[in-house]
Write a protein that holds these residues in place. Structure first.
Motif, short mmCIF file in Angstrom:
data_model
loop_
_atom_site.label_atom_id
_atom_site.label_comp_id
_atom_site.label_asym_id
_atom_site.label_seq_id
_atom_site.Cartn_x
_atom_site.Cartn_y
_atom_site.Cartn_z
N SER A 42 4.76 -45.26 -19.07
CA SER A 42 5.55 -44.71 -20.16
C SER A 42 4.82 -44.82 -21.49
N MET A 43 4.23 -45.98 -21.75
CA MET A 43 3.52 -46.18 -23.01
C MET A 43 2.24 -45.36 -23.08
N SER A 44 1.58 -45.16 -21.93
CA SER A 44 0.36 -44.35 -21.92
C SER A 44 0.68 -42.90 -22.26
N MET A 45 1.74 -42.36 -21.65
CA MET A 45 2.15 -40.99 -21.97
C MET A 45 2.63 -40.89 -23.41
N ALA A 46 3.23 -41.98 -23.91
CA ALA A 46 3.69 -41.99 -25.29
C ALA A 46 2.54 -41.83 -26.26
N VAL A 47 1.42 -42.51 -25.99
CA VAL A 47 0.25 -42.41 -26.87
C VAL A 47 -0.24 -40.96 -26.94
N ILE A 48 -0.28 -40.29 -25.78
CA ILE A 48 -0.74 -38.90 -25.73
C ILE A 48 0.16 -38.01 -26.58
N LEU A 49 1.48 -38.20 -26.47
CA LEU A 49 2.42 -37.38 -27.22
C LEU A 49 2.38 -37.69 -28.71
N ILE A 50 2.28 -38.98 -29.05
CA ILE A 50 2.25 -39.35 -30.47
C ILE A 50 1.04 -38.77 -31.16
N MET A 51 -0.08 -38.69 -30.45
CA MET A 51 -1.30 -38.15 -31.04
C MET A 51 -1.21 -36.65 -31.35
N LYS A 52 -0.15 -36.00 -30.87
CA LYS A 52 0.05 -34.59 -31.17
C LYS A 52 0.63 -34.36 -32.57
N PHE A 53 1.01 -35.44 -33.27
CA PHE A 53 1.76 -35.29 -34.52
C PHE A 53 1.00 -34.42 -35.52
N SER A 54 1.78 -33.73 -36.35
CA SER A 54 1.21 -32.92 -37.42
C SER A 54 1.54 -33.49 -38.79
N THR A 55 2.73 -34.08 -38.94
CA THR A 55 3.17 -34.58 -40.24
C THR A 55 3.68 -36.00 -40.07
N LEU A 56 2.84 -36.97 -40.39
CA LEU A 56 3.19 -38.38 -40.16
C LEU A 56 4.45 -38.81 -40.90
N PRO A 57 4.63 -38.45 -42.20
CA PRO A 57 5.87 -38.86 -42.88
C PRO A 57 7.13 -38.38 -42.18
N VAL A 58 7.06 -37.18 -41.60
CA VAL A 58 8.23 -36.64 -40.90
C VAL A 58 8.56 -37.50 -39.68
N ILE A 59 7.53 -37.94 -38.95
CA ILE A 59 7.73 -38.77 -37.77
C ILE A 59 8.43 -40.07 -38.15
N ILE A 60 7.93 -40.70 -39.21
CA ILE A 60 8.49 -41.97 -39.66
C ILE A 60 9.92 -41.78 -40.15
N LEU A 61 10.15 -40.76 -40.97
CA LEU A 61 11.49 -40.52 -41.51
C LEU A 61 12.48 -40.20 -40.39
N ALA A 62 12.05 -39.38 -39.44
CA ALA A 62 12.95 -39.01 -38.34
C ALA A 62 13.36 -40.24 -37.54
N ILE A 189 3.67 -26.79 -35.78
CA ILE A 189 3.79 -28.06 -36.50
C ILE A 189 5.10 -28.75 -36.13
N MET A 190 6.19 -27.98 -36.11
CA MET A 190 7.50 -28.54 -35.78
C MET A 190 7.52 -29.07 -34.36
N ARG A 191 6.92 -28.31 -33.44
CA ARG A 191 6.91 -28.75 -32.04
C ARG A 191 6.06 -30.01 -31.87
N ASN A 192 4.94 -30.07 -32.54
CA ASN A 192 4.08 -31.26 -32.44
C ASN A 192 4.79 -32.50 -32.97
N ASP A 193 5.51 -32.35 -34.08
CA ASP A 193 6.26 -33.48 -34.63
C ASP A 193 7.38 -33.90 -33.68
N PHE A 194 7.99 -32.93 -33.03
CA PHE A 194 9.04 -33.22 -32.05
C PHE A 194 8.48 -34.01 -30.88
N TYR A 195 7.33 -33.58 -30.35
CA TYR A 195 6.71 -34.29 -29.24
C TYR A 195 6.32 -35.71 -29.64
N ALA A 196 5.86 -35.87 -30.88
CA ALA A 196 5.44 -37.20 -31.36
C ALA A 196 6.63 -38.15 -31.41
#
Length: 235
Positions: A42-62, A189-196
């Protein structure tokens, strides 16, 4: 034709029933080692998805705002209450088979499995992917993983693990059939942030399954709902 969600739910049901029947034959060392492996996956797949992020502040705020919302509306408490009722129902159907696991341990594992099976980044991405282009390969992979996870955890929690297939198939079918309407309205961008954000939840799930830290995973679920609107506003 959408078939991935059905394959995924079938894997959970079959794994749960087989694990329930083989509970006494599974050696104790597997109960100790395999949850660590599932948590690591689970954590390994999480790393792959998190690395897709486009907007870091959005990830943190969400994650922050979503968790606050989840805490205020008691998402995890509601799921815990539902899980407790499911356990009582299972005890009524099969007296004595749930006594090997304490109530707290049952709730912690059951809630973690609900998130792992129903709200993991793999399931969400797989359902959206099949809805858009008919490729169910991601959900087939998830089905095989969920089969073994359900098999192992049902040896401890009982066949109640199979009940998780109900919300799982509802969520994945909804995402798959709505994908053709939702995705054209979103940007990459929105999809990448969602995956992250989905990856963040998978990371928390892995840590919880491994027993490293008990994150309030269910209370973090609203983050998945608000991340795309936040990403759209931010960008």
């Amino acid at each position: 034709m959408i078939i991935g969600p059905y394959a995924n739910s079938l894997g959970i049901i079959l794994g749960s029933l087989i694990g329930f029947m083989l509970a006494r034959a599974v050696p104790k060392r597997l109960h100790e080692s395999m949850p660590m492996v599932f948590g690591l996956c689970s954590m390994s797949m999480a790393v792959i998805l998190i690395m897709k992020f486009s907007t870091l502040p959005v990830i943190i705020l969400a994650c922050i705002i979503g968790t606050i919302i989840g805490e205020l509306i008691y998402v995890e408490r509601r799921i815990n209450n539902a899980a407790a009722k499911v356990r009582k129902f299972a005890e009524w159907l099969s007296p004595g088979r749930q006594e090997t696991v304490s109530q707290n341990e049952f709730l912690e594992l059951f809630v973690a499995l609900i998130v792992l099976f129903c709200a993991s980044g793999t399931g969400i991405v797989g359902a959206l992917n099949e809805g858009m282009n008919g490729d169910a390969s991601v959900l087939y992979t998830k089905a095989s993983m969920d089969f073994f996870a359900a098999l192992l955890f049902s040896t401890r929690l009982g066949y109640v693990v199979a009940f998780i297939a109900i919300p799982q198939i509802i969520i994945q079918l909804s995402l798959a059939y709505a994908a053709i309407l939702i995705l054209p309205l979103t940007s990459e961008i929105m999809r990448n942030d969602f995956y992250a954000v989905g990856g963040m939840l998978m990371m928390a799930t892995g840590l919880r399954i491994c027993g490293i830290k008990i994150f309030p995973i269910a209370n973090m679920l609203p983050a998945l709902i608000i991340v795309m609107p936040l990403s759209a506003l931010w960008n």
